[in-house]
Design an enzyme around this catalytic site. Sequence first.
Site, PDB file in Angstrom:
ATOM      1  N   LEU A  10       0.826  -1.214   0.000  1.00 22.26           N
ATOM      2  CA  LEU A  10       0.000   0.000   0.000  1.00 22.26           C
ATOM      3  C   LEU A  10       0.855   1.256   0.000  1.00 22.26           C
ATOM      4  O   LEU A  10       0.624   2.184   0.759  1.00 22.26           O
ATOM      5  CB  LEU A  10      -0.935   0.025   1.213  1.00 22.26           C
ATOM      6  N   CYS A  11       1.890   1.240  -0.811  1.00 20.47           N
ATOM      7  CA  CYS A  11       2.710   2.439  -0.855  1.00 20.47           C
ATOM      8  C   CYS A  11       3.009   2.811  -2.305  1.00 20.47           C
ATOM      9  O   CYS A  11       4.119   3.182  -2.641  1.00 20.47           O
ATOM     10  CB  CYS A  11       4.002   2.244  -0.064  1.00 20.47           C
TER      11      CYS A  11
END
Lengths: 297, 137
Positions: A87-88
């Site tokens: 999630l980056c």
Amino acid sequence: MANLRDIRRRIKSVKNTAQITRAMQLVAAAKMKKAQDQALGGREYAKQLTQMLFDMRKNFGEESHPLLERRQGGRELVLVISTDKGLCGPINTNLARKIKLQASPDAHFVTVGRKLRTMAEKLGIKVIADFTVKDPVPFSQARPIAKFITQQFLDGNYDKVSIAFTSFVNTLRQEPEVVTLLPIQGHRKGEEQAFEEIGAGFKVEEHENDAACDYIFEPSPAGVLAAILPLYVNYEVFQALMEARASEHSARMVAMKSATDNAKKFIKELTLEYNKLRQGAITAELLEITTAMKAME
Amino acid sequence: MALQLDIVTPEKKIFSDTVDNVYLPGADGEMGILPQHAGLVTALKPGELRYLHNGKVERLAIGSGFAEVSQSKVVVLTDMALGEAEIDELNAEEAIKRAQEKLQGVEHSMDAEEVAYLQGVIAKSAAALHFKKTFRH
């Protein structure tokens, strides 16, 4: 046609998602600030250390220390610094692509961070060691990594050690980079080119006067070199870790912010649709009532 | 004639300005640097660094590191640089104790680098303590 209850349920679930991404965004923003400060603060030291090595270059040949020795073979070891969590945004895939372009195809890898380690298994890349690093990055965790890769190089298992990480440019921009760490470059006799540097945009300064590069060494040239080179490797690894961490939190903050924004937009659209349907339903109901009244008259 | 002094630790730039002179705790003993000094690279050992800045002597406790003197510039790279007020005696004493305990643990495994590192920590904290005691206001 979607009915009212379905839409209501969807709005609710999107709202939940938005809440989560917003929380993650705030957490990442707090960590980002810390990580960025750390990375930017460390740049000056790394820069000055590099400059020092560069200034000293005329006093040493390749033979004066094993870490400077350039070898013929092409066996390469790559230290890859990826993130532990997802999630980056695209920083891990970007890094993987960059490695594919720049590292030799049969290179072996040392990984930091779970993401590329699991990816490496899928790609069939050989990983010889894996390290985990806490957040924020403590210097004490950079030392074992530096020691391991230095040892691999000195033992002659590899002829070249590179380091692949995501360099922090600013909150919105992070660049994947692969730079050569060992043999330590750029402070060889007669070689004037600025050498690859950890940390964006740094060029070593050339002294106009060559005599200025003739140094006195205390306690001795060999003594200084033997102390400064391992220190240099340690701090380059440390700086790369900090850069990668700052990039990770920045990328995550931005990714989570756009996710939150998207969710908000989606909620708006769904609410509009919901209201339209509701209005339609009310109108239909009114119509029914009036027709019924008309019929009874 | 002034001397540009930069003191840099891995965390941040501690000091950057022109000074009149610098005294460094070199590996072979204290050395004074005045403007127009010959090019020099020296290892530093933990101890006291002082410089004359705007007519006032400033003192810092520094850890091990390196200094480079070139033309009219001095760059000091060190892993610690603290003023008298920043040194916490209790903290330093604990750091020494912890490092000594660890040292006893690793000495059997003959890990030369680890031993050197721990000895460095001890020397650094001891220098900070000594500094604090000497210059207490």
